[in-house]
Enzyme design. Structure first.
Site, PDB file in Angstrom:
ATOM      1  N   TYR A  88       0.964  -1.204   0.164  1.00  0.00           N
ATOM      2  CA  TYR A  88      -0.128   0.078  -0.122  1.00  0.00           C
ATOM      3  C   TYR A  88       0.839   1.196  -0.073  1.00  0.00           C
ATOM      4  CZ  TYR A  88      -3.580   3.223   1.724  1.00  0.00           C
ATOM      5  OH  TYR A  88      -4.605   4.103   1.827  1.00  0.00           O
ATOM      6  N   GLN A 106      -4.507  -3.365  19.907  1.00  0.00           N
ATOM      7  CA  GLN A 106      -3.558  -4.202  19.663  1.00  0.00           C
ATOM      8  C   GLN A 106      -2.010  -3.468  20.529  1.00  0.00           C
ATOM      9  OE1 GLN A 106      -2.686  -4.234  15.383  1.00  0.00           O
ATOM     10  NE2 GLN A 106      -4.524  -4.868  14.975  1.00  0.00           N
ATOM     11  N   THR A 149      -0.693   6.110  18.454  1.00  0.00           N
ATOM     12  CA  THR A 149      -1.742   7.008  18.396  1.00  0.00           C
ATOM     13  C   THR A 149      -1.911   7.332  16.814  1.00  0.00           C
ATOM     14  OG1 THR A 149      -0.124   9.049  17.956  1.00  0.00           O
ATOM     15  CG2 THR A 149      -0.521   8.611  20.074  1.00  0.00           C
TER      16      THR A 149
HETATM   17  P1  NAD Z   1     -12.948   1.980   0.383  1.00  0.00           P
HETATM   18  O1  NAD Z   1     -12.267   0.685   0.349  1.00  0.00           O
HETATM   19  O2  NAD Z   1     -14.162   2.284   1.043  1.00  0.00           O
HETATM   20  O3  NAD Z   1     -12.881   2.671  -0.982  1.00  0.00           O
HETATM   21  C1  NAD Z   1     -12.114   2.434  -2.113  1.00  0.00           C
HETATM   22  C2  NAD Z   1     -12.841   2.157  -3.230  1.00  0.00           C
HETATM   23  O4  NAD Z   1     -11.906   1.676  -4.493  1.00  0.00           O
HETATM   24  C3  NAD Z   1     -13.985   0.802  -3.279  1.00  0.00           C
HETATM   25  O5  NAD Z   1     -14.902   1.365  -3.677  1.00  0.00           O
HETATM   26  C4  NAD Z   1     -13.173  -0.204  -3.994  1.00  0.00           C
HETATM   27  O6  NAD Z   1     -14.243  -0.974  -4.539  1.00  0.00           O
HETATM   28  C5  NAD Z   1     -12.745   0.721  -5.102  1.00  0.00           C
HETATM   29  N1  NAD Z   1     -11.601   0.098  -5.938  1.00  0.00           N
HETATM   30  C6  NAD Z   1     -10.555  -0.585  -5.141  1.00  0.00           C
HETATM   31  N2  NAD Z   1      -9.518  -1.093  -6.224  1.00  0.00           N
HETATM   32  C7  NAD Z   1     -10.493  -1.068  -7.542  1.00  0.00           C
HETATM   33  C8  NAD Z   1      -9.907  -1.236  -8.878  1.00  0.00           C
HETATM   34  N3  NAD Z   1      -8.833  -2.023  -9.285  1.00  0.00           N
HETATM   35  N4  NAD Z   1     -10.927  -0.706  -9.576  1.00  0.00           N
HETATM   36  C9  NAD Z   1     -12.024   0.061  -9.471  1.00  0.00           C
HETATM   37  N5  NAD Z   1     -12.449   0.282  -8.097  1.00  0.00           N
HETATM   38  C10 NAD Z   1     -11.618  -0.187  -7.267  1.00  0.00           C
HETATM   39  O7  NAD Z   1     -11.695   2.982   1.118  1.00  0.00           O
HETATM   40  P2  NAD Z   1     -11.695   4.557   1.660  1.00  0.00           P
HETATM   41  O8  NAD Z   1     -11.419   4.417   3.059  1.00  0.00           O
HETATM   42  O9  NAD Z   1     -12.895   5.258   1.240  1.00  0.00           O
HETATM   43  O10 NAD Z   1     -10.388   5.100   0.853  1.00  0.00           O
HETATM   44  C11 NAD Z   1     -10.607   6.048  -0.082  1.00  0.00           C
HETATM   45  C12 NAD Z   1      -9.317   6.275  -0.772  1.00  0.00           C
HETATM   46  O11 NAD Z   1      -8.644   7.182   0.051  1.00  0.00           O
HETATM   47  C13 NAD Z   1      -8.220   5.393  -1.009  1.00  0.00           C
HETATM   48  O12 NAD Z   1      -7.488   5.684  -2.431  1.00  0.00           O
HETATM   49  C14 NAD Z   1      -7.453   5.375   0.066  1.00  0.00           C
HETATM   50  O13 NAD Z   1      -6.163   4.776  -0.186  1.00  0.00           O
HETATM   51  C15 NAD Z   1      -7.360   6.648   0.599  1.00  0.00           C
HETATM   52  N6  NAD Z   1      -7.019   7.004   2.032  1.00  0.00           N
HETATM   53  C16 NAD Z   1      -8.143   6.662   2.937  1.00  0.00           C
HETATM   54  C17 NAD Z   1      -7.868   7.106   4.230  1.00  0.00           C
HETATM   55  C18 NAD Z   1      -8.753   6.555   5.194  1.00  0.00           C
HETATM   56  O14 NAD Z   1      -8.688   6.804   6.594  1.00  0.00           O
HETATM   57  N7  NAD Z   1     -10.174   6.112   5.011  1.00  0.00           N
HETATM   58  C19 NAD Z   1      -6.705   7.346   4.644  1.00  0.00           C
HETATM   59  C20 NAD Z   1      -5.520   7.596   3.658  1.00  0.00           C
HETATM   60  C21 NAD Z   1      -5.993   7.516   2.365  1.00  0.00           C
HETATM   61  N1  UDP Z   2      -5.828  -1.600  16.031  1.00  0.00           N
HETATM   62  C1  UDP Z   2      -6.419  -2.041  17.147  1.00  0.00           C
HETATM   63  N2  UDP Z   2      -7.159  -2.809  17.193  1.00  0.00           N
HETATM   64  C2  UDP Z   2      -7.988  -3.448  15.901  1.00  0.00           C
HETATM   65  C3  UDP Z   2      -7.594  -2.473  14.793  1.00  0.00           C
HETATM   66  C4  UDP Z   2      -6.222  -1.611  14.927  1.00  0.00           C
HETATM   67  O1  UDP Z   2      -5.650  -1.582  18.174  1.00  0.00           O
HETATM   68  O2  UDP Z   2      -8.802  -4.266  15.851  1.00  0.00           O
HETATM   69  C5  UDP Z   2      -4.865  -0.438  16.125  1.00  0.00           C
HETATM   70  C6  UDP Z   2      -3.594  -0.637  14.844  1.00  0.00           C
HETATM   71  O3  UDP Z   2      -2.619  -1.615  15.795  1.00  0.00           O
HETATM   72  C7  UDP Z   2      -3.215   0.888  14.808  1.00  0.00           C
HETATM   73  C8  UDP Z   2      -4.498   1.585  14.938  1.00  0.00           C
HETATM   74  O4  UDP Z   2      -5.323   1.013  15.763  1.00  0.00           O
HETATM   75  O5  UDP Z   2      -1.983   1.271  15.558  1.00  0.00           O
HETATM   76  C9  UDP Z   2      -4.795   2.145  13.718  1.00  0.00           C
HETATM   77  O6  UDP Z   2      -5.148   1.267  12.861  1.00  0.00           O
HETATM   78  P1  UDP Z   2      -6.007   1.257  11.574  1.00  0.00           P
HETATM   79  O7  UDP Z   2      -6.398  -0.023  10.731  1.00  0.00           O
HETATM   80  O8  UDP Z   2      -7.218   1.878  11.978  1.00  0.00           O
HETATM   81  O9  UDP Z   2      -5.409   2.398  10.899  1.00  0.00           O
HETATM   82  P2  UDP Z   2      -3.883   2.743  10.289  1.00  0.00           P
HETATM   83  O10 UDP Z   2      -2.987   1.581  10.843  1.00  0.00           O
HETATM   84  O11 UDP Z   2      -3.868   2.549   8.795  1.00  0.00           O
HETATM   85  O12 UDP Z   2      -3.544   3.867  10.581  1.00  0.00           O
END
Ligand code: NAD
Ligand code: UDP
Length: 321
Positions: A159, A218, A224
């Site tokens: 990722y 975890q 944080t």
């Molecule tokens: P999500 O999984 O709900 O949304 C992603 C969408 O992309 C899904 O609907 C999935 O089906 C679609 N998708 C994935 N691969 C695909 C492909 N090959 N072709 C067509 N569609 C595809 O995730 P989200 O949390 O809403 O994240 C949305 C975007 O924001 C992502 O790019 C993610 O990396 C970025 N992002 C999200 C967060 C967060 O905290 N939610 C943080 C950092 C970055």
């Molecule tokens: N985490 C946790 N229990 C869970 C899922 C996640 O303690 O069931 C912790 C994980 O170790 C991380 C933080 O929560 O430190 C945030 O994890 P998340 O998967 O939400 O997002 P990201 O790691 O992508 O920031």
């Protein structure tokens, strides 16, 4: 500094991953402004339900396609787009183990295909990047000038490196083709339409709290994250889209909580009888994360508005339905 709205009535916007959690809220905001929106999604982690309320909206079309194979031939994709927002990618750490190749492909082949389309259309291209670009940061809080600390072969690398490749590709097209581009680095965002079982901390803790099950924190729970309610993020993303900034620009909040604090807050807000249990920590899990928001504030006039209590309450209400 006030950013003038650039995209609204009469503009066509392509949103990749538009049936996902964050992107479906972006779609709603674009539709509310009067844009015509085409979402492309293969539903690998998204769901038709997330955009079902737009079924009768004439300015919205959902195209099912895997972006790893490029954009399909579809009447909805004919004609020029004014903006292309690349938001497709599985994003939960549990997906990194389950969908490694899919993540690498959508972040590489998918990004290149959409960049090529943006060049052909002279569209503004917005790349949804991530705080994971900073890896397990050695600098805190993280400014955009920090290059990060990513394990290139670790479990999260599919990722992290796919997003870093997407950023490099976006900047390459910007420099070589003169493409109008923007990169947003999104920090942990939560809200309605997250999947209860997507494995991320907030949906996991809320699902456990609502069922009075043990909350699986975890490690020691001292790690944080700074949590952002989805409406704040969407506002920030649209400010960046409307601007002429290239970025990368961080978007999030400074509401930094340890995972123990987060678990305790969710238990309290849900009125739950759950106890907290400490479980094994995933490897390469970043220790701390908080955005430096100086650029978002000064260049975009961005300011988050929803605090953790209010945002979590709204999300708990959604999950309890
Ligand atoms: P999500 O999984 O709900 O949304 C992603 C969408 O992309 C899904 O609907 C999935 O089906 C679609 N998708 C994935 N691969 C695909 C492909 N090959 N072709 C067509 N569609 C595809 O995730 P989200 O949390 O809403 O994240 C949305 C975007 O924001 C992502 O790019 C993610 O990396 C970025 N992002 C999200 C967060 C967060 O905290 N939610 C943080 C950092 C970055
Ligand atoms: N985490 C946790 N229990 C869970 C899922 C996640 O303690 O069931 C912790 C994980 O170790 C991380 C933080 O929560 O430190 C945030 O994890 P998340 O998967 O939400 O997002 P990201 O790691 O992508 O920031």
């Amino acid at each position: 500094m006030a950013v003038q709205q650039r995209f609204g009535k009469g503009h066509r916007v392509l949103v990749s991953g538009g049936a996902g959690f964050v992107p479906s809220h972006v779609v709603d905001a674009l539709i509310a402004r009067g844009c015509t929106v085409v979402a492309v999604d293969n539903f690998v982690t998204g769901a038709r339900d997330n955009v079902a309320h737009l079924a009768d909206e004439p300015r919205f079309t959902l195209v099912e396609a895997d972006l790893a194979a490029g954009l399909p031939t579809d009447p909805a994709l004919a004609g020029r787009f004014d903006a292309i927002m690349h938001m497709a990618s599985p994003a939960s750490p549990t997906d990194f183990a389950k969908l490694p190749v899919e993540i690498l492909k959508v972040g590489s082949l998918g990004t290149l295909a959409l960049l090529d389309r943006a060049v052909a259309d002279s569209a503004r291209f917005l790349m949804a990047s991530t705080s994971e670009a900073y890896g397990d940061p050695a600098v805190h809080p993280q400014p955009e000038s920090y290059w990060g600390n990513v394990n290139p072969i670790g479990v999260r690398s599919v990722y992290d490196e796919a997003k870093r490749f997407s950023e490099a590709a976006t900047m390459g097209y910007h420099r070589f083709h003169g493409l109008d581009t923007a990169i947003v680095r999104i920090f942990n965002t939560y809200g309605p339409r997250m999947r209860p079982d997507d494995g991320r901390a907030i949906p996991t803790f809320i699902s456990q709290a609502l069922a009075d099950l043990p909350i699986t924190v975890q490690g020691t729970g001292t790690q944080t994250r700074s949590i952002t309610y989805v409406d704040d993020l969407v506002r920030g993303i649209l400010l960046l889209l409307d601007s002429t900034e290239t970025g990368p620009i961080n978007c999030g909040t400074e509401h930094e909580l340890s995972m123990l604090q987060l678990a305790e807050l969710i238990v309290k807000l849900a009125g739950s009888a759950s106890e907290i249990t400490l479980v094994e920590r995933a490897s390469d899990d970043p220790e701390k994360r908080r955005p430096d928001l100086t650029l978002a504030r000064t260049l975009l006039g961005y300011e988050p508005e929803v605090g953790p209590e209010e945002g979590l309450r709204r999300t708990i209400d959604f999950f309890a339905r």
